[in-house]
Design a protein around this motif. Structure first.
Motif, mmCIF file in Angstrom:
data_model
loop_
_atom_site.group_PDB
_atom_site.id
_atom_site.type_symbol
_atom_site.label_atom_id
_atom_site.label_comp_id
_atom_site.label_asym_id
_atom_site.label_seq_id
_atom_site.Cartn_x
_atom_site.Cartn_y
_atom_site.Cartn_z
ATOM 1 N N GLN A 1 34.595 38.307 45.967
ATOM 2 C CA GLN A 1 35.851 38.298 46.720
ATOM 3 C C GLN A 1 35.748 37.568 48.058
ATOM 4 O O GLN A 1 36.743 37.412 48.748
ATOM 5 C CB GLN A 1 36.346 39.725 46.932
ATOM 6 C CG GLN A 1 36.838 40.350 45.660
ATOM 7 C CD GLN A 1 37.915 39.503 45.007
ATOM 8 O OE1 GLN A 1 38.958 39.229 45.596
ATOM 9 N NE2 GLN A 1 37.673 39.062 43.789
ATOM 10 N N ARG B 1 44.756 42.026 46.374
ATOM 11 C CA ARG B 1 45.507 43.157 45.805
ATOM 12 C C ARG B 1 45.198 43.351 44.323
ATOM 13 O O ARG B 1 45.325 44.457 43.812
ATOM 14 C CB ARG B 1 47.005 42.927 45.984
ATOM 15 C CG ARG B 1 47.453 43.066 47.402
ATOM 16 C CD ARG B 1 48.947 42.895 47.519
ATOM 17 N NE ARG B 1 49.333 42.979 48.909
ATOM 18 C CZ ARG B 1 50.230 42.200 49.473
ATOM 19 N NH1 ARG B 1 50.860 41.287 48.757
ATOM 20 N NH2 ARG B 1 50.517 42.341 50.748
ATOM 21 N N TRP C 1 42.410 41.336 42.293
ATOM 22 C CA TRP C 1 41.094 41.043 41.764
ATOM 23 C C TRP C 1 39.987 42.027 42.105
ATOM 24 O O TRP C 1 39.078 42.224 41.280
ATOM 25 C CB TRP C 1 40.690 39.613 42.119
ATOM 26 C CG TRP C 1 41.441 38.642 41.275
ATOM 27 C CD1 TRP C 1 42.486 37.860 41.655
ATOM 28 C CD2 TRP C 1 41.241 38.397 39.880
ATOM 29 N NE1 TRP C 1 42.945 37.133 40.575
ATOM 30 C CE2 TRP C 1 42.194 37.442 39.481
ATOM 31 C CE3 TRP C 1 40.355 38.890 38.937
ATOM 32 C CZ2 TRP C 1 42.264 36.971 38.178
ATOM 33 C CZ3 TRP C 1 40.433 38.422 37.643
ATOM 34 C CH2 TRP C 1 41.384 37.466 37.281
ATOM 35 N N PRO C 2 39.976 42.687 43.262
ATOM 36 C CA PRO C 2 38.894 43.664 43.466
ATOM 37 C C PRO C 2 38.900 44.766 42.401
ATOM 38 O O PRO C 2 37.850 45.102 41.852
ATOM 39 C CB PRO C 2 39.156 44.217 44.865
ATOM 40 C CG PRO C 2 39.835 43.092 45.566
ATOM 41 C CD PRO C 2 40.720 42.463 44.512
ATOM 42 N N ALA C 3 40.065 45.312 42.094
ATOM 43 C CA ALA C 3 40.135 46.360 41.064
ATOM 44 C C ALA C 3 39.765 45.791 39.692
ATOM 45 O O ALA C 3 38.988 46.400 38.941
ATOM 46 C CB ALA C 3 41.534 46.968 41.024
ATOM 47 N N ALA C 4 40.310 44.617 39.366
ATOM 48 C CA ALA C 4 40.010 44.012 38.060
ATOM 49 C C ALA C 4 38.523 43.702 37.930
ATOM 50 O O ALA C 4 37.911 43.967 36.885
ATOM 51 C CB ALA C 4 40.836 42.736 37.877
ATOM 52 N N PHE D 1 36.029 45.098 39.656
ATOM 53 C CA PHE D 1 35.222 46.321 39.622
ATOM 54 C C PHE D 1 35.146 46.838 38.184
ATOM 55 O O PHE D 1 34.077 47.177 37.689
ATOM 56 C CB PHE D 1 35.789 47.406 40.546
ATOM 57 C CG PHE D 1 34.911 48.623 40.582
ATOM 58 C CD1 PHE D 1 33.814 48.670 41.425
ATOM 59 C CD2 PHE D 1 35.151 49.696 39.741
ATOM 60 C CE1 PHE D 1 32.971 49.772 41.444
ATOM 61 C CE2 PHE D 1 34.323 50.801 39.746
ATOM 62 C CZ PHE D 1 33.233 50.843 40.600
ATOM 63 N N ILE D 2 36.304 46.876 37.535
ATOM 64 C CA ILE D 2 36.330 47.277 36.118
ATOM 65 C C ILE D 2 35.444 46.339 35.302
ATOM 66 O O ILE D 2 34.638 46.776 34.477
ATOM 67 C CB ILE D 2 37.772 47.283 35.580
ATOM 68 C CG1 ILE D 2 38.571 48.414 36.238
ATOM 69 C CG2 ILE D 2 37.801 47.406 34.057
ATOM 70 C CD1 ILE D 2 40.068 48.317 36.036
#
Length: 122
Positions: free
Chosen positions: A32, A85, A87-90, A92-93
């Motif tokens: 990121q 908003r 890519w960090p969640a995507a 991490f998964i």
């Protein structure tokens, strides 16, 4: 290539004793910062060149360099905020749950709507 490099880096012996969650957060931080900046600058630069090609009024008043600088300068911060908003969640998964051989597939599934969004905003 990018995800392979991150995976290779995180699997180095010196990182083997680091808990998986911490290693995943490190991979995410690398992606990121360096990854997001490079990919989004490249995307905006290409769009700047395409804008110039399809809009002769831009070509008449700006050099290619000016067009790219304007496109990147006008849009990069907003694109990075939107990027952070989603890519960090995507990722991490992706890094924590998805087996390495399926990571590119997972990212591509997320990237399709992301690229539609980027295309509409720039």
């Amino acid at each position: 290539v990018w995800y392979g490099q991150i995976a290779r880096l995180s699997s180095m012996p010196r990182f083997a004793q680091i808990p998986n969650v911490v290693r995943t957060l490190g991979m995410l931080a690398l992606d990121q910062t360096l990854g997001a900046a490079a990919v989004n600058v490249g995307f905006l630069a290409v769009f700047g060149v395409l804008d110039r090609y399809y809009d002769p009024t831009i070509a008449a008043r700006e050099t290619v360099r000016q067009t790219i600088e304007n496109k990147v300068g006008d849009n990069l911060w907003n694109v990075l905020v939107a990027n952070w908003r989603l890519w960090p969640a995507a990722n991490f998964i992706n890094f924590f749950f998805v087996p390495e051989k399926y990571r590119v597939l997972f990212v591509n599934a997320v990237a399709v709507p992301w690229n539609v969004y980027l295309s509409s905003k720039t």
